[in-house]
Write a protein that holds these residues in place. Structure first.
Motif, PDB file in Angstrom:
ATOM      1  N   PHE A  95     -11.367  85.177  37.444  1.00 53.17           N
ATOM      2  CA  PHE A  95     -11.284  84.734  36.125  1.00 53.17           C
ATOM      3  C   PHE A  95     -10.842  83.040  36.244  1.00 53.17           C
ATOM      4  CE2 PHE A  95     -10.559  89.319  35.176  1.00 53.17           C
ATOM      5  CZ  PHE A  95     -11.423  89.332  34.016  1.00 53.17           C
ATOM      6  N   VAL A  96     -11.030  82.468  35.261  1.00 52.16           N
ATOM      7  CA  VAL A  96     -10.557  81.109  35.030  1.00 52.16           C
ATOM      8  C   VAL A  96      -9.906  80.749  33.554  1.00 52.16           C
ATOM      9  CG1 VAL A  96     -11.917  80.133  36.913  1.00 52.16           C
ATOM     10  CG2 VAL A  96     -12.652  80.060  34.561  1.00 52.16           C
ATOM     11  N   GLY A  97      -9.057  80.040  33.105  1.00 55.96           N
ATOM     12  CA  GLY A  97      -8.898  79.505  32.056  1.00 55.96           C
ATOM     13  C   GLY A  97      -9.999  79.102  31.242  1.00 55.96           C
ATOM     14  N   GLN A  98     -10.157  78.999  29.767  1.00 51.50           N
ATOM     15  CA  GLN A  98     -11.151  78.402  29.138  1.00 51.50           C
ATOM     16  C   GLN A  98     -11.578  77.077  29.370  1.00 51.50           C
ATOM     17  OE1 GLN A  98     -10.596  79.883  24.914  1.00 51.50           O
ATOM     18  NE2 GLN A  98     -11.513  81.889  25.465  1.00 51.50           N
ATOM     19  N   ASP A  99     -10.575  76.378  29.724  1.00 54.75           N
ATOM     20  CA  ASP A  99     -10.749  74.890  29.999  1.00 54.75           C
ATOM     21  C   ASP A  99     -11.073  74.406  31.240  1.00 54.75           C
ATOM     22  OD1 ASP A  99     -10.306  74.380  27.127  1.00 54.75           O
ATOM     23  OD2 ASP A  99      -7.958  74.271  27.461  1.00 54.75           O
ATOM     24  N   HIS A 100     -11.181  75.558  32.221  1.00 51.40           N
ATOM     25  CA  HIS A 100     -11.462  75.169  33.567  1.00 51.40           C
ATOM     26  C   HIS A 100     -12.968  74.608  33.703  1.00 51.40           C
ATOM     27  CE1 HIS A 100     -11.975  76.081  37.902  1.00 51.40           C
ATOM     28  NE2 HIS A 100     -10.798  76.072  37.816  1.00 51.40           N
ATOM     29  N   ALA A 101     -13.025  73.990  34.683  1.00 57.71           N
ATOM     30  CA  ALA A 101     -14.488  73.378  34.854  1.00 57.71           C
ATOM     31  C   ALA A 101     -15.345  74.505  35.036  1.00 57.71           C
ATOM     32  CB  ALA A 101     -14.363  72.278  36.151  1.00 57.71           C
ATOM     33  N   LEU A 102     -15.053  75.409  35.863  1.00 57.10           N
ATOM     34  CA  LEU A 102     -15.853  76.607  35.936  1.00 57.10           C
ATOM     35  C   LEU A 102     -16.325  77.486  34.779  1.00 57.10           C
ATOM     36  CD1 LEU A 102     -15.157  77.606  39.531  1.00 57.10           C
ATOM     37  CD2 LEU A 102     -16.850  75.961  38.896  1.00 57.10           C
ATOM     38  N   ALA A 103     -15.493  77.398  33.738  1.00 60.54           N
ATOM     39  CA  ALA A 103     -15.573  78.316  32.688  1.00 60.54           C
ATOM     40  C   ALA A 103     -16.914  77.910  32.046  1.00 60.54           C
ATOM     41  CB  ALA A 103     -14.678  77.962  31.802  1.00 60.54           C
ATOM     42  N   ILE A 133      -3.927  76.387  36.028  1.00 61.90           N
ATOM     43  CA  ILE A 133      -3.513  76.183  37.207  1.00 61.90           C
ATOM     44  C   ILE A 133      -4.306  76.313  38.163  1.00 61.90           C
ATOM     45  CG2 ILE A 133      -1.514  76.540  38.658  1.00 61.90           C
ATOM     46  CD1 ILE A 133       0.507  76.540  36.350  1.00 61.90           C
ATOM     47  N   GLY A 134      -5.081  77.595  38.095  1.00 61.05           N
ATOM     48  CA  GLY A 134      -6.201  77.876  38.977  1.00 61.05           C
ATOM     49  C   GLY A 134      -6.861  79.139  38.897  1.00 61.05           C
ATOM     50  N   TRP A 135      -7.833  79.413  39.484  1.00 55.63           N
ATOM     51  CA  TRP A 135      -8.666  80.444  39.231  1.00 55.63           C
ATOM     52  C   TRP A 135      -7.950  81.778  39.902  1.00 55.63           C
ATOM     53  CZ3 TRP A 135     -10.051  83.248  43.680  1.00 55.63           C
ATOM     54  CH2 TRP A 135     -10.216  82.756  44.902  1.00 55.63           C
ATOM     55  N   THR A 136      -8.105  83.020  39.464  1.00 59.75           N
ATOM     56  CA  THR A 136      -7.485  84.161  39.875  1.00 59.75           C
ATOM     57  C   THR A 136      -8.332  85.443  40.010  1.00 59.75           C
ATOM     58  OG1 THR A 136      -5.494  85.682  39.754  1.00 59.75           O
ATOM     59  CG2 THR A 136      -6.648  84.958  37.711  1.00 59.75           C
ATOM     60  N   VAL A 137      -7.927  86.539  40.436  1.00 57.70           N
ATOM     61  CA  VAL A 137      -8.692  87.735  40.478  1.00 57.70           C
ATOM     62  C   VAL A 137      -7.725  88.730  39.996  1.00 57.70           C
ATOM     63  CG1 VAL A 137      -9.804  89.447  41.831  1.00 57.70           C
ATOM     64  CG2 VAL A 137     -10.003  86.929  42.677  1.00 57.70           C
ATOM     65  N   LEU A 138      -8.061  89.275  38.830  1.00 58.03           N
ATOM     66  CA  LEU A 138      -7.413  90.320  38.153  1.00 58.03           C
ATOM     67  C   LEU A 138      -8.238  91.498  37.945  1.00 58.03           C
ATOM     68  CD1 LEU A 138      -6.134  87.924  35.276  1.00 58.03           C
ATOM     69  CD2 LEU A 138      -4.688  88.891  37.219  1.00 58.03           C
ATOM     70  N   LEU A 190      -8.982  83.739  28.986  1.00 58.83           N
ATOM     71  CA  LEU A 190      -9.730  83.376  30.161  1.00 58.83           C
ATOM     72  C   LEU A 190     -11.082  83.679  30.065  1.00 58.83           C
ATOM     73  CD1 LEU A 190      -7.267  86.084  32.116  1.00 58.83           C
ATOM     74  CD2 LEU A 190      -7.074  83.437  32.385  1.00 58.83           C
ATOM     75  N   THR A 191     -11.984  83.167  31.139  1.00 56.06           N
ATOM     76  CA  THR A 191     -13.376  83.337  31.057  1.00 56.06           C
ATOM     77  C   THR A 191     -13.554  83.947  32.446  1.00 56.06           C
ATOM     78  OG1 THR A 191     -13.647  81.417  29.773  1.00 56.06           O
ATOM     79  CG2 THR A 191     -15.521  82.304  31.254  1.00 56.06           C
ATOM     80  N   ARG A 192     -14.437  85.295  32.212  1.00 60.23           N
ATOM     81  CA  ARG A 192     -14.617  86.005  33.292  1.00 60.23           C
ATOM     82  C   ARG A 192     -15.928  85.496  34.272  1.00 60.23           C
ATOM     83  NH1 ARG A 192     -17.567  91.866  33.538  1.00 60.23           N
ATOM     84  NH2 ARG A 192     -17.633  92.239  35.796  1.00 60.23           N
ATOM     85  N   LEU A 193     -15.742  85.060  35.277  1.00 67.06           N
ATOM     86  CA  LEU A 193     -17.056  84.304  36.420  1.00 67.06           C
ATOM     87  C   LEU A 193     -17.761  85.546  36.822  1.00 67.06           C
ATOM     88  CD1 LEU A 193     -15.418  81.292  38.053  1.00 67.06           C
ATOM     89  CD2 LEU A 193     -16.446  81.449  35.827  1.00 67.06           C
ATOM     90  N   GLU A 194     -19.010  85.290  36.723  1.00 69.97           N
ATOM     91  CA  GLU A 194     -20.132  86.480  37.224  1.00 69.97           C
ATOM     92  C   GLU A 194     -20.351  85.844  38.679  1.00 69.97           C
ATOM     93  OE1 GLU A 194     -20.907  89.532  36.096  1.00 69.97           O
ATOM     94  OE2 GLU A 194     -20.428  89.485  34.163  1.00 69.97           O
TER      95      GLU A 194
END
Length: 290
Positions: free
Chosen positions: A169-177, A236-241, A250-254
């Motif tokens: 997961f990353v925050g909605q404003d993260h570059a990878l979102a 602050i960073g991406w995470t795994v939840l 949060l935005t979930r990354l595939e």
């Protein structure tokens, strides 16, 4: 040899001082000192170096401590065996829960358990999964319901109850979102917030991402997944939840090909008798198995 003296020794080791041990056992400090002196006389070895107000284990004390813990566990085992002669499910249940399991998996189980067994007195401690394993090994807790270690703990029996899929997961404003197609290599360009490196969950995440060449170097760590969710949500960073912890912030990354999953369940000591109270809880947990 009197178990009260052995219990005093172990409690001083756990609490770090004679006074703290006296408080924990609801005794006076002179009583603790007398019991320890008696134990040292019986053993023929000094167990502590008295340094000012503090204490430190001697070599003999360090050698004796695991055996003292085992002796206390055996005594408790005998009491449970006698209690199990009664048909009723009563008495205390010393249970360790990891924070995530306690908050997200156990409330319904415990609600049903206390309603069905009102004469049981649950004594629940919240511990990191690694510490919960140690508490069962030492005999401090009968059962623990936690993130199961990978590989399994060599000295414990485990019962997997739930499979717990996890996602990045990353925050909605993260570059990878909103980056579209994302792969593991993209994660390497950004900081991570993850569980501590000594935790079971970190091992699971690291093992899942290692085949893709990603070496984890988290910016911040926390055992509390709710804290990691907040840190990721503010950018602050991406995470795994756990995937079930999806949150509006949060935005979930595939990530193609990446599969991360924990196993959650109960652990117990194979050589110690379980109380009727513990057996009843295991039966209820098994009924909820995925």
């Amino acid at each position: 040899m009197q178990t009260e003296a052995i219990r005093a020794f172990v409690t001083v080791c756990d609490q770090g001082s004679f006074q703290a041990a006296a408080n924990a056992l609801h005794l006076s400090q002179p009583t603790i000192s007398k019991r320890l002196a008696s134990l040292e006389t019986r053993l023929g070895h000094e167990l502590f170096d008295r340094v000012g107000r503090g204490v430190a284990l001697t070599e003999a004390g360090r050698a004796y401590l695991p055996h003292a813990r085992e002796l206390l566990a055996v005594v408790q085992d005998g009491r449970r065996a006698l209690d199990n002669l009664h048909v009723e499910t009563t008495g205390p249940l010393r249970l360790a829960l990891s924070h995530h399991v306690g908050l997200h998996r156990m409330p319904e189980v415990l609600r049903a358990y206390v309603a069905r067994h009102p004469n049981v007195t649950p004594e629940i401690v919240f511990l990191d999964s690694e510490a919960a394993c140690r508490s069962v090994v030492n005999g401090d807790c009968e059962l623990a319901v936690i993130t199961l270690p990978t590989p399994p703990h060599p000295g414990l029996v485990e019962d997997c109850i739930w499979n717990d899929p996890m996602s990045v997961f990353v925050g909605q404003d993260h570059a990878l979102a909103n980056a579209g197609q994302v792969n593991v290599a993209d994660l390497a360009r950004y900081p991570a917030v993850l569980p501590p490196v000594e935790s079971y969950t970190y091992d699971i995440v690291a093992a899942a991402l290692a085949p893709y060449g990603l070496t984890l170097d988290p910016r911040m760590t926390s055992h509390y997944l709710e804290t990691l969710r907040m840190l990721a949500g503010v950018g602050i960073g991406w995470t795994v939840l756990p995937t079930s912890m999806q949150h509006p912030e949060l935005t979930r990354l595939e990530l193609p090909g990446v599969h991360i999953e924990r196993r959650l369940g109960a652990i117990r000591h194979p050589r110690r008798s379980l109380s009727n109270a513990a057996r009843a809880l295991l039966t209820m947990l098994d009924a909820r198995r995925d």
